[in-house]
Design an enzyme around this catalytic site. Structure first.
Site, short mmCIF file in Angstrom:
data_model
loop_
_atom_site.label_atom_id
_atom_site.label_comp_id
_atom_site.label_asym_id
_atom_site.label_seq_id
_atom_site.Cartn_x
_atom_site.Cartn_y
_atom_site.Cartn_z
N LYS A 177 0.86 -1.18 0.00
CA LYS A 177 0.00 0.00 0.00
C LYS A 177 0.90 1.23 0.00
CE LYS A 177 -1.91 2.67 3.17
NZ LYS A 177 -1.86 3.89 2.36
N GLU A 250 8.93 0.93 11.43
CA GLU A 250 10.07 1.84 11.18
C GLU A 250 9.50 3.24 11.24
OE1 GLU A 250 13.07 0.76 10.92
OE2 GLU A 250 13.21 -1.05 9.70
N CYS A 284 13.76 10.04 7.62
CA CYS A 284 13.57 9.63 9.02
C CYS A 284 14.86 9.81 9.79
CB CYS A 284 13.07 8.19 9.08
SG CYS A 284 14.06 7.06 8.10
N GLU A 381 9.85 16.39 15.53
CA GLU A 381 10.45 16.13 14.22
C GLU A 381 9.79 17.02 13.16
OE1 GLU A 381 9.12 12.55 12.17
OE2 GLU A 381 11.17 12.14 11.50
P1 NAD Z 1 2.26 8.47 7.97
O1 NAD Z 1 2.38 7.73 9.26
O2 NAD Z 1 1.36 9.64 7.92
O3 NAD Z 1 1.77 7.51 6.80
C1 NAD Z 1 2.48 6.35 6.44
C2 NAD Z 1 1.53 5.35 5.80
O4 NAD Z 1 0.55 4.92 6.75
C3 NAD Z 1 0.74 5.88 4.61
O5 NAD Z 1 0.70 4.88 3.61
C4 NAD Z 1 -0.65 6.12 5.20
O6 NAD Z 1 -1.68 6.06 4.24
C5 NAD Z 1 -0.74 4.97 6.18
N1 NAD Z 1 -1.70 5.14 7.28
C6 NAD Z 1 -2.12 6.30 7.84
N2 NAD Z 1 -2.98 6.04 8.86
C7 NAD Z 1 -3.11 4.70 8.94
C8 NAD Z 1 -3.81 3.79 9.79
N3 NAD Z 1 -4.58 4.25 10.79
N4 NAD Z 1 -3.68 2.46 9.59
C9 NAD Z 1 -2.89 1.99 8.61
N5 NAD Z 1 -2.19 2.78 7.77
C10 NAD Z 1 -2.28 4.11 7.93
O7 NAD Z 1 3.76 8.85 7.59
P2 NAD Z 1 4.26 9.74 6.36
O8 NAD Z 1 3.85 11.17 6.64
O9 NAD Z 1 3.87 9.09 5.10
O10 NAD Z 1 5.85 9.60 6.52
C11 NAD Z 1 6.63 10.46 7.30
C12 NAD Z 1 7.00 9.81 8.62
O11 NAD Z 1 7.59 8.54 8.36
C13 NAD Z 1 8.05 10.59 9.39
O12 NAD Z 1 7.73 10.59 10.76
C14 NAD Z 1 9.33 9.80 9.16
O13 NAD Z 1 10.32 9.97 10.15
C15 NAD Z 1 8.82 8.40 9.09
N6 NAD Z 1 9.72 7.55 8.34
C16 NAD Z 1 10.38 6.55 9.00
C17 NAD Z 1 11.29 5.76 8.32
C18 NAD Z 1 12.04 4.66 9.02
O14 NAD Z 1 12.57 3.79 8.32
N7 NAD Z 1 12.12 4.64 10.34
C19 NAD Z 1 11.53 5.98 6.96
C20 NAD Z 1 10.82 6.98 6.31
C21 NAD Z 1 9.91 7.76 7.01
#
Ligand code: NAD
Length: 479
Positions: A177, A250, A284, A381
């Protein structure tokens, strides 16, 4: 054109892939090109029926894939890697459009996928054996079943494929997804995968906010591999509890970078800036707090400011080092850090309190000089090109300050005295600590977060184990 390339792939229409087939939908959503603010192509919104059908197909694919030899699975992964690379130019272009990142970095992301493929293909999944007079214990790592991959928007291709590769290597099937903000490259990669993979093995469903929960609640999905924010990670873990799914989370970070007094200031200053502003801070493991020894604080800040002033921000082919913020919601979030800093009266060492982007979602790189420990810019962040610096003098105290966060993803220590840098690094509560480098992902390194930055991890020699059950056979000897 590479021999494996086929002409059926088009680059201006997008669909979900379920059971090896393209599937549209009644409702559509759109990504936005963040360099221009213009709407991109329509994408179907996945439904519960789509998820149910995909799970059924993935379960079927799992039956034979889980019984396929490791050698054959690796051969198939290699075919997938080659096929993927034969579309490197088209995928780079699409990535530029959906993320706005400078072309050289979009190219880098696509090529890095190949390195991640190669790493996974190089791995063995050995059986562990213990024997005494009475018995033999054989420990095997067996696949879980259907994996659901829930992905973010900052590195859409590599963070999706980074889940697909270990899932397939270990004998699972997977449904991906993508983030609703960046569905395009993921949907295309999965579409082209159909030409080299058995149907149902890798599927993709894009959609709106309702789709993620359909994955986390589905009883047919054995594991969720999630990359995204801490807030969503917590919701996912709670939702997965009802079916006791395995989860890998992650999540976000608040990486500290500690600079010792003996560094070569001119050399390190641009590196500190790049660590913070790589991918416009939307990483991240970008550096999110910089602690500079007081003896060199002014000099270092001056050099950093001078370097920041040379950085160009712009569209993918403008020769810029930094692209836009990927979406409007994040753009507004990053701007809230500027507003808070301005309101509190903290000092902008470089960058303007008011950020205006004529088109698209551009923010100029900005350094905040010595805000207090409880400021928003230190404690949260931003995920954008704004970073705080603070001076330090006492080693114990700066370690405490660096660790004073709910996050624990990455950290950096810079110093000519590598022994001292490593000594400090060992005490930093983070999954990945970099000495004399900013944070760079490497497929050979296990990647994981401490504290609220995650549960479990991926990559390295052991990351694949999170896609497996541990299966132990106790064989008692017959005398
Ligand atoms: P997000 O948490 O808003 O969304 C990530 C994914 O989760 C999307 O596909 C979204 O549609 C889905 N999602 C949202 N609500 C959901 C729910 N209730 N149930 C299931 N899925 C759901 O994150 P983002 O804004 O896309 O990404 C940015 C964040 O990701 C930052 O905090 C960043 O630090 C983190 N990040 C972490 C890593 C890592 O490897 N640790 C890598 C990249 C980004």
């Amino acid at each position: 054109m590479s021999p494996s390339k086929v002409s059926s792939i088009t680059w201006d229409s997008f669909h979900n892939t379920i059971d090896g087939e393209a599937r549209g939908g009644k409702s559509k959503h759109y990504g936005v090109n963040p360099s221009t603010g213009e709407k991109l192509w329509p994408v179907p919104v996945g439904t519960q029926q789509d998820v149910d059908d995909a799970v059924k197909s993935a379960e079927k694919a799992f039956e034979s894939w889980s019984q396929t030899s490791l050698e054959k699975r690796k051969e198939t992964l290699q075919k997938f890697a080659d096929h993927f690379m034969s579309y490197a130019d088209e995928l780079t272009e699409l990535l530029c459009q959906e993320t706005g990142k400078p072309r050289q970095f979009a190219e880098f992301e696509v090529k890095a996928c190949y390195a991640f493929f190669q790493h996974h293909i190089s791995l063995d999944i050995p059986e562990e054996r213990f024997e005494d007079d009475e018995k033999i214990l054989t420990t095997r790592y067996t696949p879980l079943g259907v994996v659901g991959a829930i992905c973010p928007w900052n590195f859409p291709i590599i963070l999706s494929l980074g889940k697909v590769m270990p899932a397939l290597l270990t004998g699972n099937s997977i449904i991906v997804k993508p983030s609703p903000f960046t569905p395009y490259t993921t949907l295309k990669v999965v579409e082209l995968a159909q030409e080299v993979l058995p149907k149902g093995l890798v599927q993709a469903i894009g959609g709106d906010d309702k789709l993620g929960p359909m994955f986390t609640q589905h009883p047919g999905i054995a594991k969720i591999s999630f990359t995204g924010s801490i807030a969503t990670g917590k919701k996912i873990m709670a939702a997965c509890a009802s079916t006791l799914k395995r989860v890998t989370l992650e999540l976000g970070g608040n990486d500290a970078s500690i600079v010792l007094p003996d560094v070569d200031v001119k050399k390190v200053a641009p590196e500190l800036v790049l660590g913070a502003f790589q991918n416009s801070g939307q990483v991240c493991v970008a550096t999110k707090r910089i602690y500079i020894h007081e003896d060199i604080y002014d000099e270092m800040l001056k050099e950093m400011v001078a370097f920041v002033k040379t950085i160009k921000t712009g569209a993918p082919d403008s020769g810029a080092l930094l692209g836009p913020i990927q979406n409007e919601m994040q753009y507004e979030k990053v701007k809230s850090f500027f507003e808070d800093t301005k309101k509190a009266g903290y000092k902008f060492a470089v960058g303007e309190p008011e950020q205006k982007s004529e088109k698209g979602f551009f923010i100029q790189p900005t350094i905040i000089d010595n805000p207090p420990n409880d400021s928003k810019i230190i404690t949260e962040e931003p995920f954008g090109p704004i970073v705080p610096t603070q001076p330090w003098s006492d080693e114990e105290e700066v370690i405490k300050r660096a660790n004073n966060t709910n996050a624990g993803l990455g950290a950096c220590v810079w110093g000519k005295d590598v022994e001292r840098a490593e000594r400090i690094g060992k005490r930093l509560q983070a999954g990945s600590v970099f000495i004399n480098s900013w944070e760079k992902a490497s497929p050979q390194a296990f990647f994981s977060g401490h504290k609220e930055s995650g549960i479990g991890g991926e990559f390295g020699n052991d990351g694949y184990k999170s896609y497996c059950n541990v299966h132990v056979m106790h064989t008692y000897k017959q005398k």
